[in-house]
Design a protein around this motif. Structure first.
Motif, PDB file in Angstrom:
ATOM      1  N   LEU A  35     -17.691  -8.886  -2.811  1.00 34.92           N
ATOM      2  CA  LEU A  35     -16.622  -9.221  -3.739  1.00 34.92           C
ATOM      3  C   LEU A  35     -15.393  -8.356  -3.474  1.00 34.92           C
ATOM      4  O   LEU A  35     -14.260  -8.860  -3.375  1.00 34.92           O
ATOM      5  N   LEU A  36     -15.600  -7.060  -3.359  1.00 39.49           N
ATOM      6  CA  LEU A  36     -14.496  -6.142  -3.100  1.00 39.49           C
ATOM      7  C   LEU A  36     -13.836  -6.445  -1.757  1.00 39.49           C
ATOM      8  O   LEU A  36     -12.599  -6.440  -1.641  1.00 39.49           O
ATOM      9  N   GLN A  37     -14.643  -6.725  -0.753  1.00 39.36           N
ATOM     10  CA  GLN A  37     -14.114  -7.022   0.582  1.00 39.36           C
ATOM     11  C   GLN A  37     -13.167  -8.217   0.532  1.00 39.36           C
ATOM     12  O   GLN A  37     -12.063  -8.177   1.084  1.00 39.36           O
ATOM     13  N   HIS A  38     -13.598  -9.296  -0.111  1.00 38.95           N
ATOM     14  CA  HIS A  38     -12.752 -10.490  -0.207  1.00 38.95           C
ATOM     15  C   HIS A  38     -11.504 -10.232  -1.061  1.00 38.95           C
ATOM     16  O   HIS A  38     -10.400 -10.670  -0.718  1.00 38.95           O
TER      17      HIS A  38
ATOM     18  N   LYS B  38      -4.826 -12.870   0.797  1.00 37.88           N
ATOM     19  CA  LYS B  38      -4.875 -14.278   0.396  1.00 37.88           C
ATOM     20  C   LYS B  38      -5.488 -14.462  -0.993  1.00 37.88           C
ATOM     21  O   LYS B  38      -5.254 -15.489  -1.639  1.00 37.88           O
ATOM     22  N   VAL B  39      -6.251 -13.480  -1.456  1.00 39.03           N
ATOM     23  CA  VAL B  39      -6.862 -13.561  -2.790  1.00 39.03           C
ATOM     24  C   VAL B  39      -5.918 -12.932  -3.805  1.00 39.03           C
ATOM     25  O   VAL B  39      -5.567 -11.761  -3.694  1.00 39.03           O
ATOM     26  N   VAL B  40      -5.517 -13.724  -4.808  1.00 36.96           N
ATOM     27  CA  VAL B  40      -4.527 -13.244  -5.775  1.00 36.96           C
ATOM     28  C   VAL B  40      -5.149 -12.825  -7.101  1.00 36.96           C
ATOM     29  O   VAL B  40      -4.445 -12.282  -7.963  1.00 36.96           O
ATOM     30  N   ALA B  41      -6.449 -13.080  -7.286  1.00 39.42           N
ATOM     31  CA  ALA B  41      -7.090 -12.748  -8.562  1.00 39.42           C
ATOM     32  C   ALA B  41      -8.590 -12.595  -8.354  1.00 39.42           C
ATOM     33  O   ALA B  41      -9.156 -13.102  -7.379  1.00 39.42           O
TER      34      ALA B  41
ATOM     35  N   HIS C 291     -17.048  -7.197 -11.762  1.00 41.06           N
ATOM     36  CA  HIS C 291     -15.769  -7.873 -11.528  1.00 41.06           C
ATOM     37  C   HIS C 291     -14.614  -7.086 -12.140  1.00 41.06           C
ATOM     38  O   HIS C 291     -13.549  -6.953 -11.522  1.00 41.06           O
ATOM     39  N   LEU C 292     -14.800  -6.578 -13.358  1.00 48.52           N
ATOM     40  CA  LEU C 292     -13.742  -5.804 -14.003  1.00 48.52           C
ATOM     41  C   LEU C 292     -13.422  -4.554 -13.203  1.00 48.52           C
ATOM     42  O   LEU C 292     -12.242  -4.176 -13.045  1.00 48.52           O
TER      43      LEU C 292
ATOM     44  N   THR D  69      -9.796  -1.774  -9.401  1.00 51.77           N
ATOM     45  CA  THR D  69      -9.657  -1.088  -8.115  1.00 51.77           C
ATOM     46  C   THR D  69      -8.568  -1.713  -7.254  1.00 51.77           C
ATOM     47  O   THR D  69      -7.735  -0.999  -6.669  1.00 51.77           O
ATOM     48  N   VAL D  70      -8.573  -3.041  -7.155  1.00 48.93           N
ATOM     49  CA  VAL D  70      -7.601  -3.714  -6.285  1.00 48.93           C
ATOM     50  C   VAL D  70      -6.302  -4.043  -7.001  1.00 48.93           C
ATOM     51  O   VAL D  70      -5.347  -4.521  -6.380  1.00 48.93           O
ATOM     52  N   ARG D  71      -6.281  -3.808  -8.312  1.00 47.14           N
ATOM     53  CA  ARG D  71      -5.101  -4.068  -9.143  1.00 47.14           C
ATOM     54  C   ARG D  71      -4.650  -5.526  -9.032  1.00 47.14           C
ATOM     55  O   ARG D  71      -3.473  -5.829  -8.824  1.00 47.14           O
ATOM     56  N   LYS D  72      -5.617  -6.397  -9.186  1.00 43.27           N
ATOM     57  CA  LYS D  72      -5.329  -7.829  -9.236  1.00 43.27           C
ATOM     58  C   LYS D  72      -5.899  -8.387 -10.538  1.00 43.27           C
ATOM     59  O   LYS D  72      -6.934  -7.921 -11.016  1.00 43.27           O
TER      60      LYS D  72
END
Length: 261
Positions: free
Chosen positions: A79-82, A87-90, A115-116, A121-124
């Motif tokens: 999940l984190l990798q993707h 290209k992943v916005v959310a 998920h939270l 972490t990715v700030r999305k």
């Protein structure tokens, strides 16, 4: 111009639509829908979904595991990798659904937390599905830094108190075709109270086709019917509702480049 803030293009049933994806995209464009967010419900199917919509510049994607599609655990590393890719916005769709699967509460909660944490972490922004799980959804959002990433409660059907709690965390509320249903009076009352600057609209296609399309397979072009219903309840012109919800969409999903300003 409109935006469909939540659809599942990889789940459309082409035989029922008597169409293919290019036809669906063209129909949405013809209806004035300038952008679509295709939302992931399965990590196992994410790459297939991403490849399907990759040719379309007006389609963005999320990555996550729906609470009704997941196994006992979520592959957090994957999940984190993707979600770290541009290209992943959310992050999502994630959340809690005790209406259909109360027996898997613990597994759902664990996956929601993962998920939270990834979203923080990715700030999305995180896309949250919640049904019959009001207290736990808000409690976990508060406990796991949901306000740092922001996000949306999608296809909202819950109470004003829950909406207010999410708004207080800086979240948006997205309204689907459910609000056009005859028995959705309570939801329409909530929509009346929602501030315009925190509203999104969606189809959740291929599900929940709005009136006057009930009985058909839902598609992004039908988000205009959702917009019309929300505008009527809010007492604003549909053009104003379209402008505000579109502005809100690009403000929340800041990773999407806006083509039409």
């Amino acid at each position: 111009m409109f935006v469909d803030s939540h659809c599942h293009l990889d789940r459309l049933e082409w035989d029922k639509l008597n169409a293919q994806l290019p036809d669906v995209i063209d129909a949405a464009t013809a209806a004035g829908v300038e952008h679509l967010l295709c939302v992931s419900v399965s990590l196992a199917e994410f790459e297939q979904m991403a490849a399907l919509v990759a040719p379309y510049q007006n389609v963005s994607i999320s990555c996550g595991e729906h609470p009704l599609h997941q196994t006992d655990t979520v592959d957090t590393e994957l999940l984190l990798q993707h979600c770290q890719t541009s290209k992943v916005v959310a992050v999502g769709e994630t959340g809690l659904d005790y209406f259909y699967a109360a027996e898997t509460k613990q597994a759902q909660q664990a996956a929601f937390v993962e998920h939270l944490d990834v979203a923080a972490t990715v700030r999305k922004p995180v896309i949250i599905h919640t049904r019959d799980a009001r207290a736990d959804t808000i409690a976990l959002m508060k406990a796991h830094r949901a306000e740092q990433a922001g996000g949306v409660l999608h296809c909202f059907t819950e109470s004003w108190d829950m909406a207010k709690a999410a708004l207080d965390l800086g979240f948006y509320i997205s309204i689907s075709g459910i609000m056009t249903f005859r028995n959705a009076g309570a939801l329409r009352d909530v929509v009346k109270k929602l501030p315009l600057d925190a509203l999104l609209i969606e189809t959740d296609s291929p599900y929940l086709a709005p009136v006057p399309h009930r009985g058909k397979t839902n598609q992004p072009a039908y988000v205009t019917a959702v917009a019309a219903a929300v505008a009527e309840v809010k007492g604003v012109a549909i053009d104003e509702l379209a402008r505000q919800t579109t502005d809100n969409f690009y403000r929340l999903f800041a990773g999407i480049e806006r083509k039409n300003k």
